[in-house]
Design a protein around this motif. Structure first.
Motif, PDB file in Angstrom:
ATOM      1  N   GLN A  36     -42.450 -45.190 -27.016  1.00  0.00           N
ATOM      2  CA  GLN A  36     -41.531 -46.225 -27.334  1.00  0.00           C
ATOM      3  C   GLN A  36     -41.800 -47.591 -27.066  1.00  0.00           C
ATOM      4  O   GLN A  36     -41.021 -48.260 -27.384  1.00  0.00           O
ATOM      5  N   LEU A  37     -43.066 -47.851 -26.526  1.00  0.00           N
ATOM      6  CA  LEU A  37     -43.453 -49.232 -26.202  1.00  0.00           C
ATOM      7  C   LEU A  37     -44.474 -49.828 -27.199  1.00  0.00           C
ATOM      8  O   LEU A  37     -45.229 -49.205 -28.141  1.00  0.00           O
ATOM      9  N   ASN A  38     -44.195 -51.252 -27.613  1.00  0.00           N
ATOM     10  CA  ASN A  38     -45.165 -51.830 -28.426  1.00  0.00           C
ATOM     11  C   ASN A  38     -46.410 -52.294 -27.651  1.00  0.00           C
ATOM     12  O   ASN A  38     -46.264 -52.011 -26.304  1.00  0.00           O
ATOM     13  N   ALA A  39     -47.387 -52.747 -28.289  1.00  0.00           N
ATOM     14  CA  ALA A  39     -48.482 -53.074 -27.469  1.00  0.00           C
ATOM     15  C   ALA A  39     -48.444 -54.151 -26.244  1.00  0.00           C
ATOM     16  O   ALA A  39     -48.976 -53.932 -25.232  1.00  0.00           O
ATOM     17  N   GLU A  40     -47.674 -55.122 -26.497  1.00  0.00           N
ATOM     18  CA  GLU A  40     -47.449 -56.070 -25.555  1.00  0.00           C
ATOM     19  C   GLU A  40     -46.468 -55.518 -24.328  1.00  0.00           C
ATOM     20  O   GLU A  40     -46.872 -55.642 -23.066  1.00  0.00           O
ATOM     21  N   GLN A  41     -45.421 -54.715 -24.506  1.00  0.00           N
ATOM     22  CA  GLN A  41     -44.762 -53.940 -23.502  1.00  0.00           C
ATOM     23  C   GLN A  41     -45.768 -53.093 -22.712  1.00  0.00           C
ATOM     24  O   GLN A  41     -45.695 -52.905 -21.327  1.00  0.00           O
TER      25      GLN A  41
END
Length: 113
Positions: A36-41
């Protein structure tokens, strides 16, 4: 310990445990689903783990955290596709501020801009 790869099937859980008195508000578990996380997260979470993993010890060792009234953080990473996990205990007094923030704020800590 080598840093584990956080694939999409990984789930990271952080809980605060220990102490003489059980107080639910002080022991809540935070669960972060990597998919559920994007690359930055994801990178923020990896950075927190990079700071934390060297401080952890597996449970059941003679010097593992949690003896007496010592509070500690339980960090568990589980991979559903691999049926494996990593479980480490980090003494509260050695926990990096980023881990404390992750436990306190959960996903909000890594999702803020």
């Amino acid at each position: 310990m080598n840093e584990p790869e956080l694939t999409d099937d990984a789930v990271v859980e952080v809980a605060r445990e220990g102490g003489l008195a059980y107080i639910p508000k002080l022991s809540g578990t935070r669960k972060i689903v990597i998919a559920q996380l994007n690359a930055e997260q994801r990178q923020r979470l990896v950075s927190i783990l990079h700071q934390t993993l060297p401080l952890g010890q597996p449970p059941g060792q003679p010097d593992s955290p949690g003896r007496g009234d010592q509070r500690f953080y339980r960090l568990q990473i589980t991979w559903t596709a691999q049926q494996t996990d990593v479980l480490l205990l980090i003494p509260e007094n050695k926990a990096p501020p980023s881990l404390v923030e992750l436990w306190r704020d959960g996903e909000a800590c890594i999702c803020k801009p």
